[in-house]
Write a protein that holds these residues in place. Sequence first.
Motif, short mmCIF file in Angstrom:
data_model
loop_
_atom_site.label_atom_id
_atom_site.label_comp_id
_atom_site.label_asym_id
_atom_site.label_seq_id
_atom_site.Cartn_x
_atom_site.Cartn_y
_atom_site.Cartn_z
N ILE A 1 104.04 44.33 106.21
CA ILE A 1 103.31 45.21 107.14
C ILE A 1 102.09 44.49 107.69
N LEU A 2 101.32 43.85 106.81
CA LEU A 2 100.12 43.15 107.24
C LEU A 2 100.45 41.95 108.14
N LEU A 3 101.51 41.22 107.82
CA LEU A 3 101.92 40.10 108.66
C LEU A 3 102.30 40.57 110.06
N LYS A 4 103.00 41.70 110.12
CA LYS A 4 103.40 42.26 111.42
C LYS A 4 102.18 42.65 112.24
N GLU A 5 101.22 43.32 111.60
CA GLU A 5 100.00 43.75 112.31
C GLU A 5 99.15 42.55 112.73
N ALA A 6 99.10 41.53 111.88
CA ALA A 6 98.35 40.32 112.22
C ALA A 6 98.96 39.62 113.43
N LYS A 7 100.29 39.58 113.47
CA LYS A 7 100.98 38.95 114.60
C LYS A 7 100.68 39.69 115.90
N LYS A 8 100.67 41.03 115.84
CA LYS A 8 100.34 41.83 117.02
C LYS A 8 98.95 41.49 117.54
N ALA A 9 98.03 41.24 116.61
CA ALA A 9 96.64 40.96 116.99
C ALA A 9 96.42 39.48 117.31
N GLY A 10 97.47 38.67 117.21
CA GLY A 10 97.35 37.25 117.51
C GLY A 10 96.61 36.46 116.44
N ILE A 11 96.69 36.92 115.21
CA ILE A 11 96.01 36.23 114.10
C ILE A 11 97.03 35.44 113.29
N ASP A 12 96.80 34.15 113.20
CA ASP A 12 97.66 33.30 112.39
C ASP A 12 97.16 33.34 110.95
N CYS A 13 98.01 33.77 110.00
CA CYS A 13 97.54 33.90 108.62
C CYS A 13 98.67 33.67 107.63
N GLU A 14 98.27 33.44 106.39
CA GLU A 14 99.20 33.37 105.27
C GLU A 14 98.82 34.48 104.29
N ILE A 15 99.81 35.22 103.81
CA ILE A 15 99.55 36.32 102.89
C ILE A 15 100.44 36.17 101.67
N SER A 16 99.82 36.20 100.50
CA SER A 16 100.58 36.15 99.25
C SER A 16 100.14 37.31 98.37
N GLY A 17 101.04 37.76 97.52
CA GLY A 17 100.73 38.88 96.63
C GLY A 17 101.07 38.54 95.20
N ARG A 18 100.42 39.21 94.29
CA ARG A 18 100.68 38.98 92.87
C ARG A 18 100.28 40.21 92.07
N LEU A 19 100.93 40.38 90.94
CA LEU A 19 100.48 41.36 89.95
C LEU A 19 99.26 40.80 89.25
N LYS A 20 98.27 41.61 89.02
CA LYS A 20 97.10 41.13 88.29
C LYS A 20 97.49 40.82 86.84
N HIS A 21 96.82 39.84 86.27
CA HIS A 21 97.20 39.44 84.92
C HIS A 21 96.67 40.43 83.90
N PHE A 22 97.29 40.41 82.72
CA PHE A 22 97.06 41.44 81.71
C PHE A 22 95.60 41.52 81.29
N TYR A 23 94.95 40.37 81.12
CA TYR A 23 93.58 40.40 80.62
C TYR A 23 92.63 41.06 81.62
N SER A 24 92.85 40.85 82.92
CA SER A 24 91.98 41.48 83.92
C SER A 24 92.18 42.99 83.92
N ILE A 25 93.42 43.45 83.69
CA ILE A 25 93.69 44.89 83.59
C ILE A 25 93.00 45.45 82.33
N TYR A 26 93.10 44.71 81.23
CA TYR A 26 92.45 45.14 79.98
C TYR A 26 90.94 45.25 80.18
N GLN A 27 90.34 44.27 80.88
CA GLN A 27 88.90 44.32 81.15
C GLN A 27 88.52 45.56 81.95
N LYS A 28 89.34 45.88 82.96
CA LYS A 28 89.06 47.08 83.76
C LYS A 28 89.15 48.34 82.90
#
Length: 267
Positions: free
Chosen positions: A205-232
């Motif tokens: 969705i974000l890549l599609k919207e960025a393309k409409k706006a003429g923004i060249d970008c790279e987007i990557s996603g990840r699950l947060k790691h367990f320790y950061s979730i534990y800290q939260k």
Amino acid sequence: MRAFPLYINQMLHACQLAHEHLNRHIHKRDVLKHTINTTLLVAELKLGHKTICASFLKHVPECSPIALDDIHAEFGKEVHDIIVNIQKLKNISTPPRQKDLKTVRHMFLAVSKELRAIILKMCSLIDWLKNLDDLPPEEQKKRAVEAMEIYAPIADMLGMWGLKWQLEDYAFKILVPQEYQKIEKRFHIDEKKNRDKYIERTRRILLKEAKKAGIDCEISGRLKHFYSIYQKMQNKRKAFNEIYDVFALTVVVDTIDDCYRMLGIIH
């Protein structure tokens, strides 16, 4: 037949020396297997062929008649210096919790002026943490504390977040096993698949919207790691099902202007 470039020949020779001289065990760990696993992690970081050579050779002087001077003559000053700095790091013992850990971290950085040595040490420690079953509990805890309190913060300082997350999660699994297992159960494989699909859908969705706006970008996603979730969970005093930001997207753009425009699109 076309000859290999010099850097390829050096890596092949370093690999050959590792296979010839590292057929032994330390703390019931296969040294050669550990060396190969570490080198594979190092290779992913694209730090150059000299770092890969140093990774193959770092245990060779202690396991064979080959001295550091021989490595200097064969592979050059850079490879030699990385290994020397790794040995310096080994001579610094992990401090008790009550000591000034910030000072100790800076001491690590000062002792090893060669940052590649510290990064290589992190990769080596990650492989140790992944394969600690044969070590006594006190040795497991020692390495986990070293990872959590010394090397993970240094990885954070260096912007090596992939290494930081691995060091923290593997150490977390050893230091607080019950809490690790609770979070791991909540990350059941089916739930993870659903989250992966959600991350990918959001990314598109974000890549599609960025393309409409003429923004060249790279987007990557990840699950947060367990320790950061534990800290939260600890900091916010909430249960796992009350923590909603368990995944993250990273958007990389070319200009500051594009950064603000992309932030508007996300909002």
